[in-house]
Structures are given as C-alpha cells and as structure tokens.
Enzyme design. Sequence first.
Site, PDB file in Angstrom:
ATOM      1  CE  LYS A 138      -4.398   0.946   0.118  1.00 25.28           C
ATOM      2  NZ  LYS A 138      -5.692   0.376  -0.164  1.00 25.28           N
ATOM      3  CG  ASP A 178      -7.311   3.357  -0.551  1.00 30.22           C
ATOM      4  OD1 ASP A 178      -7.888   2.331  -0.695  1.00 30.22           O
ATOM      5  OD2 ASP A 178      -7.363   4.242   0.358  1.00 30.22           O
TER       6      ASP A 178
HETATM    7  P1  NDP Z   1     -13.103   8.022  -2.514  1.00 30.91           P
HETATM    8  O1  NDP Z   1     -11.776   8.893  -2.541  1.00 30.91           O
HETATM    9  O2  NDP Z   1     -13.613   7.697  -4.029  1.00 30.91           O
HETATM   10  O3  NDP Z   1     -14.216   8.390  -1.654  1.00 30.91           O
HETATM   11  C1  NDP Z   1     -13.914   8.528  -0.326  1.00 30.91           C
HETATM   12  C2  NDP Z   1     -15.247   8.905   0.615  1.00 30.91           C
HETATM   13  O4  NDP Z   1     -14.967   8.695   1.580  1.00 30.91           O
HETATM   14  C3  NDP Z   1     -15.410  10.181   0.188  1.00 30.91           C
HETATM   15  O5  NDP Z   1     -16.968  10.493   0.068  1.00 30.91           O
HETATM   16  C4  NDP Z   1     -14.830  11.022   1.336  1.00 30.91           C
HETATM   17  O6  NDP Z   1     -15.578  12.210   1.569  1.00 30.91           O
HETATM   18  C5  NDP Z   1     -15.304   9.885   2.209  1.00 30.91           C
HETATM   19  N1  NDP Z   1     -13.963  10.143   3.774  1.00 30.91           N
HETATM   20  C6  NDP Z   1     -12.844  10.029   3.448  1.00 30.91           C
HETATM   21  N2  NDP Z   1     -12.136  10.179   4.502  1.00 30.91           N
HETATM   22  C7  NDP Z   1     -13.159  10.309   5.534  1.00 30.91           C
HETATM   23  C8  NDP Z   1     -13.445  10.532   6.650  1.00 30.91           C
HETATM   24  N3  NDP Z   1     -12.334  10.717   7.463  1.00 30.91           N
HETATM   25  N4  NDP Z   1     -14.626  10.770   7.413  1.00 30.91           N
HETATM   26  C9  NDP Z   1     -15.678  10.570   6.829  1.00 30.91           C
HETATM   27  N5  NDP Z   1     -15.784  10.441   5.197  1.00 30.91           N
HETATM   28  C10 NDP Z   1     -14.318  10.351   4.586  1.00 30.91           C
HETATM   29  O7  NDP Z   1     -12.431   6.736  -1.915  1.00 30.91           O
HETATM   30  P2  NDP Z   1     -12.918   5.169  -2.370  1.00 30.91           P
HETATM   31  O8  NDP Z   1     -14.431   5.061  -2.648  1.00 30.91           O
HETATM   32  O9  NDP Z   1     -11.942   4.416  -3.417  1.00 30.91           O
HETATM   33  O10 NDP Z   1     -12.532   4.458  -1.028  1.00 30.91           O
HETATM   34  C11 NDP Z   1     -13.359   4.373   0.134  1.00 30.91           C
HETATM   35  C12 NDP Z   1     -12.936   3.263   0.923  1.00 30.91           C
HETATM   36  O11 NDP Z   1     -12.861   1.789   0.243  1.00 30.91           O
HETATM   37  C13 NDP Z   1     -11.638   3.153   1.646  1.00 30.91           C
HETATM   38  O12 NDP Z   1     -11.635   2.642   2.884  1.00 30.91           O
HETATM   39  C14 NDP Z   1     -10.659   2.467   0.808  1.00 30.91           C
HETATM   40  O13 NDP Z   1      -9.367   1.822   1.434  1.00 30.91           O
HETATM   41  C15 NDP Z   1     -11.648   1.151   0.514  1.00 30.91           C
HETATM   42  N6  NDP Z   1     -11.263   0.469  -0.561  1.00 30.91           N
HETATM   43  C16 NDP Z   1     -11.329   1.260  -1.886  1.00 30.91           C
HETATM   44  C17 NDP Z   1     -11.064   0.241  -2.932  1.00 30.91           C
HETATM   45  C18 NDP Z   1     -11.087   0.801  -4.437  1.00 30.91           C
HETATM   46  O14 NDP Z   1     -11.171   0.161  -5.407  1.00 30.91           O
HETATM   47  N7  NDP Z   1     -11.416   2.074  -4.564  1.00 30.91           N
HETATM   48  C19 NDP Z   1     -10.997  -1.255  -2.872  1.00 30.91           C
HETATM   49  C20 NDP Z   1     -11.012  -1.943  -1.476  1.00 30.91           C
HETATM   50  C21 NDP Z   1     -11.115  -0.894  -0.252  1.00 30.91           C
HETATM   51  P3  NDP Z   1     -14.656  13.444   1.439  1.00 30.91           P
HETATM   52  O15 NDP Z   1     -14.745  13.679  -0.080  1.00 30.91           O
HETATM   53  O16 NDP Z   1     -15.025  14.334   2.228  1.00 30.91           O
HETATM   54  O17 NDP Z   1     -13.211  13.253   1.726  1.00 30.91           O
END
Ligand code: NDP
Length: 462
Positions: A138, A178
Amino acid sequence: MSTVIEGRTTATCGDAVEAFMERVVAQSPGETVFHQAVREAVRSVMPVVMENKAYQDSRILDRMVVPDRVIMFRVTWVDDQGQVQVNRGYRVQMNAAIGPYKGGLRFHPSVNLGVLKFLAFEQVLKNSLTTLPMGGSKGGSDFDPRGKSDGEVMRFCQAFMNELYCHIGPDIDVPAGDIGVGGREIGYLFGQYRKLTHRFNGVLTGKGINWGGSRLRPEATGYGAVYFAQAMLETRGEGIEGKIATVSGSGNVAQYTVEKLHQLGAQVVTLSDSEGTIVDRDGITPEKLEWVKELKNVRRGRISEYAARFQGSKFLKGKRPWSAPCDLAFPSATQNEIDATDARHLVENGCICVSEGANMPSTEEAIAVFMEKKILYGPGKAANAGGVSVSGLEMTQNAGCMRRSADEVDQALKRIMTSIHANCVKYGKENGNGSSFVNYVNGANIAGFIKIAEAMVQQGVY
Ligand code: NDP
C-alpha cells in the site's frame, strides 16, 4: 498445556496473543490503526499457529508484521500560485510470498506510515483470499486533492511518480487507486511512468479503458461488496430485494455499491462525506445517483448539495449514516467510521447484515456488538476484495495482451466473491450448542493466513 510461540513459552491462546501484541506495540509505537489490524488478525490465527510447529519454527507471525521494505520519499511540486509545496510519499511493500506486491495508493491528509502499514497488512490477507497470485502493499501521500486544480493534481502525481517509478513494475509491485486516487490520478501517474521508463506495461491498475484498463474495474469494489452481502444473506434464506440499505461515503466504492443495490431491488437511503450525511427516505434512484457521480467525479462538490437538489431529503451536518433504520449497512468511506454506539444503533434499528466496502471501518468494540448479536458481518478484507480481484484480472489482461468483456469480468467477479465467501464459511463456521454461526472475521483471517504461511515455510528463511 504450554506451547512455545515465536520464541516464548505461553500458556493459552489469549496469553500468546497478548504477548505477541506487546511486542508489536513496542516495535511500532504510536501506529494505533496498525496495531488494531494486527490484533484482529492475530486473535483469529493464533489457534492455527499454536497447532503448527512449522509456523512457530519459521516465526511466520513475527515476519508477517514487519514489512519486506518501506520506501519513504519527499514529493516537491509547484502550485498554481507558483509556490513550492512539499509532501511525504510512501510505499509499504509488506509481503510478496504468493505474488508481486499489489495494493492501492491513498492521497489524503491523514496518511502516515502507521495508516499505510495497517492497509498493507490487510491487503496481504485480502489478496491471498482472492485466489489470485498477488502479494500485498500500500502507498500514498499526505497530499490533499480536495480543492486542488487538475493542473496541481497532475504536477503532484508526476512528482510522486518521479520517485516511485524505480520501485514498481508489472512483476514487482502494481499500485492502484484508493481514497483520493481515481481514474484522473491513475492517468497522470501512468503518463509519467511511461515518460520516465519508455515502457507501456501493466504497472498500474485502474487504467482507462482505451489504454489497458479492465471493464468494470471502477465498479468492482462496490459491486463485490453487494455480491458478498448477497452470499451472506443466502445462508439465512434472505435476499437483497426489498431491503432498505444505508451506505456511507460518496466516492468510488459508495457510488457502485448504490448502483448494484438498486439493480438488485434494494432501496438505498443514505450517502455521506467527511462533512455529514444525506438521508433520502424516497431512495437514491439511478437518476439521483447519476447526479451524485457528476457532483463527486466531475464538479468535485460536497454531498450536502444533494439535499438542496432533491426534495424530501435532508443533510445531517457532522453526522454518520448509522442512526437511519435499515436492513443492510455498507460502510464505504474510511477506517473506524462505525463505533460501538453506531453498531448498537444499527442492530437496534433492525440491521441484519453489514458488508464492509471500506477497509476496517468498524472499531473492535463495534465488531464485538455485531458478534454478540450474531448478525451477518462481512469484514472488509473479504467483502471489499472485489476491487483488487478485478485489478488482478487487469494484470492478466495486460500480460496476455487480451481483453475481457464487461459480462466476462462480472461473471469472474461474482465467481471470486462466491469463492471468498465459501472460504470464510469453511474456516469461520462455529459448530456447537446447536448453532451454525459463521464468524466471517475468523474465516477471512485464517483462510488468507494459511496460504501465505505455507508459501513462506516452503520458501525458507529469507
Ligand atoms: P474515494 O476517495 O473515492 O471516496 C472516499 C469517500 O469517503 C468520500 O466520500 C470521502 O469524503 C469519504 N471519507 C474519506 N475520509 C473520510 C473521513 N475521515 N470521514 C468521513 N468520510 C470520509 O475513495 P474510495 O471510495 O476508493 O475508498 C473508500 C474506502 O474503500 C476506503 O476505506 C478504501 O480503502 C476502501 N477500498 C477502496 C477500494 C477501491 O477499489 N477504490 C478497494 C478496496 C477498499 P470527502 O470527499 O469529504 O473526503
């Protein structure tokens, strides 16, 4: 009966876990989320280690919690005002016993070494579960893409790749997206990698469809989390259709979780971001979801705008979605976003199934609530493995210069999620007292661990 575990004599499994964790905490002070991830896994796998002399002699657990290597570097770039900006960049190459390192990049101000070690450790077990030959890594940066122009994001990505390129490669380490790293960022990173190396190869996944990307890679994590929920529900004679679902986040994983839930007949009533939650009792329809995609992926706006746009919905500032009554919950934002109070709210309001799209979104105390109430609880390393699985398919496509149709990828994704579920049941079924409860946490950890431990034993002391 006492057993020698990793150089120490211990009486019980609980003692062995405590002794092991004492050492991990002393060796990595302050890395609390890393300790949390390790503790959860070690609690599951310690009974297996205590019964296997080869794992003890080879000190498999001690080796698995120390990364193969950590690469840390400075990222210097120029913003739109001509000011020099400095960020920290990282790549944690955790374990490559079963394949090249594979894992996403996270760009978020909260990124530090402890966060990336937790994510890399989870990734090792998750990738093992997928049935594909991938090690775990990562990386990322404390760079915050929010509020930055496309030009600034591009210059940052180019500066980041200027350091990273010599540590990655299609059979060395293959990064992906991510939090904060989506199609735009992968494009800029790939462009710079090509420029620096004069090579066009499968060094990154999540690429654009016209330059080596896989169909359904953006959809895969969200779709996979829903397929995993579907498999869990089937064990109790239930289905997705007609259920009310809460989803957190509004990024990549959240968007495609909503899309698949709607296709399978559920009604999704929440989305969120770091500023708060929207609740829409009428349900997030495909038309509303298209609007959210445009808001988040193109205009890069805030989810609060949803409430102003769609009548009947409301924005709860600073709140998480877990107080809204639901049958199914899909945490899809970030780590530790469900605490014990949230977990109790979910269960008291009728939630029967939690499928984690995010990595480690539930605290240890929240998981304890789900276990005590015996609801269906799918931990992230199993439930969100669909993303890295389709990344694995993208790697094989690139290596073989071939393409798969969306339908082929979807079938493969379903097959992999079903197989991960079956493995979790195999290792997590608790028979006794007439119950047949599946502890998916134990199932995922043990199934992922055994494959890596066997490979490490067979490859000797390195
Ligand atoms: P994105 O950046 O596309 O979206 C993240 C979302 O989570 C946004 O809406 C963001 O809001 C919100 N967010 C981030 N940090 C916080 C926080 N501290 N408190 C509240 N909301 C928060 O990321 P992904 O959708 O790709 O990833 C989301 C999760 O899924 C993560 O845990 C990631 O590790 C996991 N994941 C992702 C994969 C992928 O293929 N993308 C694969 C496996 C797991 P804001 O815009 O306000 O920051």
